[in-house]
Structure formats: C-alpha cells, structure tokens
Design a protein around this motif. Structure first.
Motif, PDB file in Angstrom:
ATOM      1  N   MET A 157     -21.386 -11.539 -38.618  1.00 52.52           N
ATOM      2  CA  MET A 157     -20.013 -11.238 -38.206  1.00 52.52           C
ATOM      3  C   MET A 157     -19.032 -11.333 -39.374  1.00 52.52           C
ATOM      4  O   MET A 157     -17.987 -10.657 -39.373  1.00 52.52           O
ATOM      5  CB  MET A 157     -19.600 -12.173 -37.061  1.00 52.52           C
ATOM      6  CG  MET A 157     -18.238 -11.872 -36.461  1.00 52.52           C
ATOM      7  SD  MET A 157     -18.032 -10.138 -35.956  1.00 52.52           S
ATOM      8  CE  MET A 157     -18.719 -10.140 -34.295  1.00 52.52           C
ATOM      9  N   TYR A 161     -16.831  -8.082 -38.861  1.00 50.94           N
ATOM     10  CA  TYR A 161     -15.516  -8.229 -38.213  1.00 50.94           C
ATOM     11  C   TYR A 161     -14.513  -7.187 -38.706  1.00 50.94           C
ATOM     12  O   TYR A 161     -13.651  -6.738 -37.967  1.00 50.94           O
ATOM     13  CB  TYR A 161     -14.956  -9.651 -38.447  1.00 50.94           C
ATOM     14  CG  TYR A 161     -14.128  -9.796 -39.695  1.00 50.94           C
ATOM     15  CD1 TYR A 161     -14.724  -9.997 -40.928  1.00 50.94           C
ATOM     16  CD2 TYR A 161     -12.727  -9.661 -39.652  1.00 50.94           C
ATOM     17  CE1 TYR A 161     -13.968 -10.085 -42.086  1.00 50.94           C
ATOM     18  CE2 TYR A 161     -11.972  -9.757 -40.800  1.00 50.94           C
ATOM     19  CZ  TYR A 161     -12.595  -9.966 -42.019  1.00 50.94           C
ATOM     20  OH  TYR A 161     -11.847 -10.034 -43.153  1.00 50.94           O
ATOM     21  N   ILE A 170     -16.376  -1.646 -30.254  1.00 51.69           N
ATOM     22  CA  ILE A 170     -16.641  -2.819 -29.413  1.00 51.69           C
ATOM     23  C   ILE A 170     -18.146  -3.004 -29.226  1.00 51.69           C
ATOM     24  O   ILE A 170     -18.758  -2.375 -28.368  1.00 51.69           O
ATOM     25  CB  ILE A 170     -15.943  -2.660 -28.030  1.00 51.69           C
ATOM     26  CG1 ILE A 170     -14.446  -2.409 -28.214  1.00 51.69           C
ATOM     27  CG2 ILE A 170     -16.168  -3.901 -27.164  1.00 51.69           C
ATOM     28  CD1 ILE A 170     -14.041  -0.967 -28.011  1.00 51.69           C
ATOM     29  N   PRO A 171     -18.767  -3.894 -29.997  1.00 53.53           N
ATOM     30  CA  PRO A 171     -20.203  -4.135 -29.826  1.00 53.53           C
ATOM     31  C   PRO A 171     -20.518  -4.924 -28.550  1.00 53.53           C
ATOM     32  O   PRO A 171     -19.632  -5.507 -27.918  1.00 53.53           O
ATOM     33  CB  PRO A 171     -20.595  -4.946 -31.059  1.00 53.53           C
ATOM     34  CG  PRO A 171     -19.454  -4.842 -32.010  1.00 53.53           C
ATOM     35  CD  PRO A 171     -18.231  -4.626 -31.158  1.00 53.53           C
ATOM     36  N   ALA A 172     -21.811  -4.966 -28.211  1.00 61.41           N
ATOM     37  CA  ALA A 172     -22.319  -5.726 -27.064  1.00 61.41           C
ATOM     38  C   ALA A 172     -23.751  -6.134 -27.408  1.00 61.41           C
ATOM     39  O   ALA A 172     -24.140  -6.051 -28.571  1.00 61.41           O
ATOM     40  CB  ALA A 172     -22.283  -4.842 -25.819  1.00 61.41           C
ATOM     41  N   ILE A 182     -24.145 -13.338 -28.461  1.00 62.06           N
ATOM     42  CA  ILE A 182     -22.766 -12.847 -28.278  1.00 62.06           C
ATOM     43  C   ILE A 182     -21.791 -14.015 -28.431  1.00 62.06           C
ATOM     44  O   ILE A 182     -20.716 -13.886 -29.030  1.00 62.06           O
ATOM     45  CB  ILE A 182     -22.600 -12.152 -26.888  1.00 62.06           C
ATOM     46  CG1 ILE A 182     -23.412 -10.857 -26.831  1.00 62.06           C
ATOM     47  CG2 ILE A 182     -21.120 -11.883 -26.577  1.00 62.06           C
ATOM     48  CD1 ILE A 182     -22.937  -9.722 -27.702  1.00 62.06           C
ATOM     49  N   PHE A 186     -18.937 -13.928 -31.177  1.00 62.64           N
ATOM     50  CA  PHE A 186     -17.531 -13.954 -30.757  1.00 62.64           C
ATOM     51  C   PHE A 186     -16.799 -15.130 -31.403  1.00 62.64           C
ATOM     52  O   PHE A 186     -15.656 -15.009 -31.869  1.00 62.64           O
ATOM     53  CB  PHE A 186     -17.421 -14.020 -29.228  1.00 62.64           C
ATOM     54  CG  PHE A 186     -15.997 -13.930 -28.748  1.00 62.64           C
ATOM     55  CD1 PHE A 186     -15.320 -12.719 -28.782  1.00 62.64           C
ATOM     56  CD2 PHE A 186     -15.317 -15.051 -28.289  1.00 62.64           C
ATOM     57  CE1 PHE A 186     -13.991 -12.627 -28.361  1.00 62.64           C
ATOM     58  CE2 PHE A 186     -13.991 -14.972 -27.872  1.00 62.64           C
ATOM     59  CZ  PHE A 186     -13.331 -13.757 -27.909  1.00 62.64           C
ATOM     60  N   TYR A 189     -15.952 -14.242 -34.897  1.00 66.20           N
ATOM     61  CA  TYR A 189     -14.904 -13.207 -34.934  1.00 66.20           C
ATOM     62  C   TYR A 189     -13.527 -13.854 -34.715  1.00 66.20           C
ATOM     63  O   TYR A 189     -12.559 -13.582 -35.422  1.00 66.20           O
ATOM     64  CB  TYR A 189     -15.176 -12.151 -33.858  1.00 66.20           C
ATOM     65  CG  TYR A 189     -14.170 -11.019 -33.861  1.00 66.20           C
ATOM     66  CD1 TYR A 189     -14.261  -9.988 -34.791  1.00 66.20           C
ATOM     67  CD2 TYR A 189     -13.113 -10.990 -32.947  1.00 66.20           C
ATOM     68  CE1 TYR A 189     -13.330  -8.950 -34.805  1.00 66.20           C
ATOM     69  CE2 TYR A 189     -12.180  -9.962 -32.955  1.00 66.20           C
ATOM     70  CZ  TYR A 189     -12.300  -8.952 -33.880  1.00 66.20           C
ATOM     71  OH  TYR A 189     -11.377  -7.934 -33.905  1.00 66.20           O
ATOM     72  N   LEU A 201     -15.549  -7.587 -28.062  1.00 65.40           N
ATOM     73  CA  LEU A 201     -17.001  -7.716 -27.826  1.00 65.40           C
ATOM     74  C   LEU A 201     -17.209  -7.792 -26.317  1.00 65.40           C
ATOM     75  O   LEU A 201     -16.411  -8.434 -25.630  1.00 65.40           O
ATOM     76  CB  LEU A 201     -17.540  -9.020 -28.411  1.00 65.40           C
ATOM     77  CG  LEU A 201     -18.004  -9.123 -29.855  1.00 65.40           C
ATOM     78  CD1 LEU A 201     -18.341 -10.575 -30.158  1.00 65.40           C
ATOM     79  CD2 LEU A 201     -19.229  -8.267 -30.136  1.00 65.40           C
ATOM     80  N   LYS A 204     -19.607 -11.199 -22.853  1.00 63.21           N
ATOM     81  CA  LYS A 204     -19.141 -12.567 -23.118  1.00 63.21           C
ATOM     82  C   LYS A 204     -19.446 -13.476 -21.909  1.00 63.21           C
ATOM     83  O   LYS A 204     -19.722 -12.999 -20.810  1.00 63.21           O
ATOM     84  CB  LYS A 204     -17.614 -12.550 -23.366  1.00 63.21           C
ATOM     85  CG  LYS A 204     -17.197 -11.714 -24.575  1.00 63.21           C
ATOM     86  CD  LYS A 204     -15.699 -11.711 -24.803  1.00 63.21           C
ATOM     87  CE  LYS A 204     -14.893 -11.042 -23.710  1.00 63.21           C
ATOM     88  NZ  LYS A 204     -15.141  -9.598 -23.565  1.00 63.21           N
TER      89      LYS A 204
END
Ligand code: NDP
Length: 454
Positions: A157, A161, A170-172, A182, A186, A189, A201, A204
């Motif tokens: 990240m 970022y 927007i990643p997943a 995740i 997150f 980030y 993201l 979450k």
C-alpha cells in the motif's frame, strides 16, 4: 482512405487479435480473454462500422495505465524479501477503475490484464457507474504468519496509495486477498493519507465501512443467476446435484446458498485435491477448515471419514452432476473436463471464477446444449455489492442484510434478462456468452465514443 474502406469488418477483429498477441508477448491469458470477447461479438462489430472508425477495439485492448512496482518486506526471520506489485487501470469510460487485488504466486502481467479486461465488461453489466481495473502481486500469503502478511500489505500500500482513491480507483479482494488483507491495506492507506476514506477500498469490515453481504455476494449472486436459468427451464435447485470447485470466498457462499435452496453439493476442492461426499458436503466443516484455520480440504476426511478424496483438483469434473459451478481459478475446465461433464449429464455451468473454461470447453458446452453463464455475468454479484458498499460509504449509511440482498437479487436478475434478451435480438437464443459480451461491450464502447479521443 481507399485502403481503409476496402478492409472488411471481419478483418478488423482478426487484426486486433493479432495486434494484442504481438504487443503483449507471452501473455496467453490476456490473449485468450480478448479472443473470447472479440470472436463472440464479431457479427455485432461487423454490423457497426463506427467502432472501427473510432478505433474502439485498439483502444479497448490497451489499458489506460499500468503500474508495476517493487514490494520489499521482511519475513519473521528478519530476511528481506521482494515481490512485484501491479495495478492495471484498464478502462474508466463508465466510472472510476474498480476491481480486486490478487495475491498468488502465478500473478504476472498476462493474468492481471486478462482480469482487468474482463472486469471492464463485468462492471458494465452491473449497471453501476464503475470502470475496470485489477491488481495484485506474486506474493503467496499461504504459509505466512499474520505479521508477515501485515508487513507485506503495508509495503504494497505504501506504493499503491498514490494511484487509488474513492474517485480514482477502488481495489477490493480476490484470490489470496480476504478480510484480513483488506484490513491491513486499509489501515496503511488511512495512515499514509491521514484520511478515513472508506470509499477507497471495498470488502471492509462491517464496523468500519464495510457492507453486509459483501462476503457472501459473489457466491450468492452466482446462485441467484443460475436460479433464473432454472426458473426459465421450469426447474429449481431442489434436489439438484451440484459440484463446486474451490473452497474460498466464491465457492463457500455459492455452496451455502445452493444448499439453502435445496441443492445437494456433492464435492468441493482446493489446489491440492477434491472431496466428494455423496450425502452432501457438510459446509460447516469446510468453513471451519478453510476460514477458521486456513487448513487444507483433505482435512474434511478427519471429520467425515466416509467421504472420498482425490489428490487432483481437476478430477472434481469427473463426477455426475446437474450443475457445475467452477469457483477456483482460470482454465480449470479444459476440453477434457468439458467432455466428462457433458457425458455425466451436466445441464448448467455457472462460472464463479474468472475465465474458468477454455475456449474449446465453452464451444463444447454450447454444441451440447449446456447453458453456460459466463463469468462476467455470473460472478458480477461481488463487484455489484462492492458498488453498493461505495454507495453506503458516500451516504454515511449502512443498509440491512435484507436490503442489500434484495438489491443483489435485482441486479443479478437484470443482468440475466439483459443478456438473454440481447442474445435473442441477434438470433443467438441461449448464447449467454454472446449476450454478455455484447451488452458489456456496447456500454463501454458507446461511452468511449461519447467522451472523444481520451
Ligand atoms: P479465495 O482465495 O478465497 O479462494 C480460492 C480457492 O480456489 C481456494 O480454495 C484455492 O485453493 C482454490 N484454487 C486456487 N488456485 C487453484 C488451482 N490452480 N487449482 C485448484 N484450486 C485452486 O479466492 P476467491 O474465492 O475470492 O476467488 C475464486 C475465483 O472467483 C477467482 O477466479 C476470482 O477471480 C473469482 N471471483 C472472486 C470474487 C470475490 O468477490 N471474491 C468476485 C468475482 C470473481 P487453495 O486454498 O489451495 O489455494
């Protein structure tokens, strides 16, 4: 100009496939994905010369941006390790780039590009304003401690970022990237940007901006769309024998919903092998092994000694079944597996994984009247629910499980109706591959034309 006019539309598709092969040497999965889409929509392209005039195929097969980066991290012994990170921002005609991150040792540009290309059309099918992207790394989370996974995610990240954001990309999750990853991504980030930007993201945790049902969405969505096909046939899941490959996120929740609707899931697998339990797989055991302790599917036999185990994953396709749901990985069903499935009576194949069937397998299913629901439609429930997560984040709101489930069902039903009607319009009734490719392509291509040469 004369030379241009003399070229036939048929040549256009062939030229582009050739161009993709030359410009992306050795990236066979990407070649395969492009070929699958373009070959199937050839008659549609022939009927629409504006696509060639606007060089749509040239532009659509070239990612808007590709980021490759170094990911250094330290393992628990203090040794320095280096992996490669990727983010392919493929197409933003319909909205910000959106697509998962895959952490798996097989990751290389050919897999990243095939996934990002597919994602572009899948996202278009959902009807949500999202473009297509994909990313990941050749890092293998298997066998790593939580602390190692965290250090890797933080390093990943620290570069990623600068390329992402709620209005940009927007990643997943995807293979190897679940709730744990995740969370770490997150956290980093947020730390670097000093912003709690929930919409950057998806996938979450429920208490920090995640959506109820996102975990279940890919598998549930797959079963909802298969159920639409069954309804059209005057059938239901009740009593149907279902084989599901994989035992990760997509597979587990497909199994859960299929069982809830009365199906008997007789087999599941992982990359080492497959378990076969003719009475029906006990899903709680699978969840405990795979989600509870990150174990191997063979451990199922410790709890259910009467079940069978094959130490070759692909043997799962040798079983008698009514419905096959490949939910593991690309190209897991080749022509040999397709022949076995047809011989053993399969009626519907719903692709939970991305590109699980080779081109030869798809053709074989179609010739033999097996309904094949292509991945870009069948597994779109995951990204569609990610888009619902983004909506909730934008509204500072959270919806109930039932609300999200209702929306997911509507989205899957709409996708099925759209692709079915489009296939019929072009006299290709029941060719859901054609229908999905045309609907997705048309939305993206027309938006690109409207937005000019960008
Ligand atoms: P997970 O990492 O949760 O699970 C992957 C499963 O597939 C594991 O059981 C894994 O076994 C198995 N697997 C991986 N590689 C192979 C292989 N070469 N042969 C046999 N089995 C294999 O990933 P997901 O469930 O998220 O993803 C599965 C598929 O679904 C992928 O194609 C993904 O792109 C697709 N998909 C996922 C979405 C999501 O929301 N999660 C959305 C849309 C598509 P092992 O434990 O041995 O590695």
């Amino acid at each position: 100009m004369k030379e241009y006019l003399e070229r036939t539309q048929e040549e256009y598709v062939d030229r582009i496939i050739e161009r993709v092969i030359v410009k992306n040497p050795g990236e066979t999965e990407f070649h395969q994905a492009v070929r699958e889409v373009l070959e199937s929509i050839r008659p549609f392209i022939e009927a629409h010369p504006e696509y060639e005039e606007n060089a749509i195929l040239e532009r659509l097969t070239e990612p808007e941006r590709q980021v490759y980066f170094r990911v250094p991290w330290t393992d628990d012994k203090g040794r320095i390790r280096v992996n490669r990170g990727y983010r392919i921002e493929f197409n933003s005609a319909l909205g910000p780039y959106k697509g998962g991150l895959r952490f798996h040792p097989t990751v290389y540009p050919g897999i990243m590009k095939f996934l990002a290309f597919e994602q572009t059309f899948k996202n278009a099918l959902t009807g949500r304003p999202i473009g297509g992207g994909k990313g990941g790394s050749d890092f293998d989370p298997k066998g790593k401690s939580d602390a190692e996974v965290m250090r890797f995610c933080q390093s990943f990240m620290t570069e990623l970022y600068r390329h992402i954001g709620e209005k940009t990309d927007i990643p997943a999750g995807d293979i190897g990237v679940g709730a744990r990853e995740i969370g770490y991504l997150f956290g980093q980030y947020k730390r670097i940007t000093n912003k709690f930007e929930a919409g950057a993201l998806t996938g979450k945790g429920i208490n920090w901006g995640g959506s109820l049902l996102r975990t279940e969405a890919t598998g549930y969505g797959l079963v909802y769309i298969v159920n639409e096909v069954l309804k059209d046939q005057g059938e239901s899941f009740e009593g149907k024998k279902v084989v599901i490959s994989g035992s990760g996120n997509a597979a587990i929740y497909a199994a859960q919903k299929a069982i809830e609707l009365g199906a008997i899931v007789i087999a599941m697998s992982d990359s080492d092998g497959a378990v076969y339990d003719p009475q029906g797989i006990d899903l709680d055991t699978v969840i405990e092994i795979k989600e509870g302790r990150r174990g191997r599917i063979v451990e199922y036999l410790e709890v259910h000694p009467n079940a069978d185990y094959e130490n070759k994953s692909k043997n799962i396709w040798k079983l008698d079944c009514d419905i096959a749901l490949p939910c593991a990985t690309q190209n897991e069903i080749d022509i040999d597996e397709a022949k076995e499935l047809v011989k053993n009576g399969v009626k519907i194949v719903g692709e939970g994984a991305n590109m699980p069937s080779t081109l030869e397998a798809i053709e074989y299913f179609q010739i033999n009247n097996v309904v094949l629901i292509p991945a870009k439609a069948a597994n779109a429930g995951g990204v569609a629910t990610s888009a619902l997560e983004m909506s909730q984040n934008a509204m500072w709101d959270s919806w109930t499980f039932e609300e999200v489930d209702k929306k997911l069902k509507e989205i899957m039903t709409n996708i099925y109706q759209n692709i079915k009607i489009t296939a019929k319009e072009y006299n290709k009734e029941d060719d859901l591959v054609f229908g999905a490719n045309v609907v997705g392509f048309q939305k993206v291509a027309n938006a690109m034309i409207s937005q000019g040469l960008v």
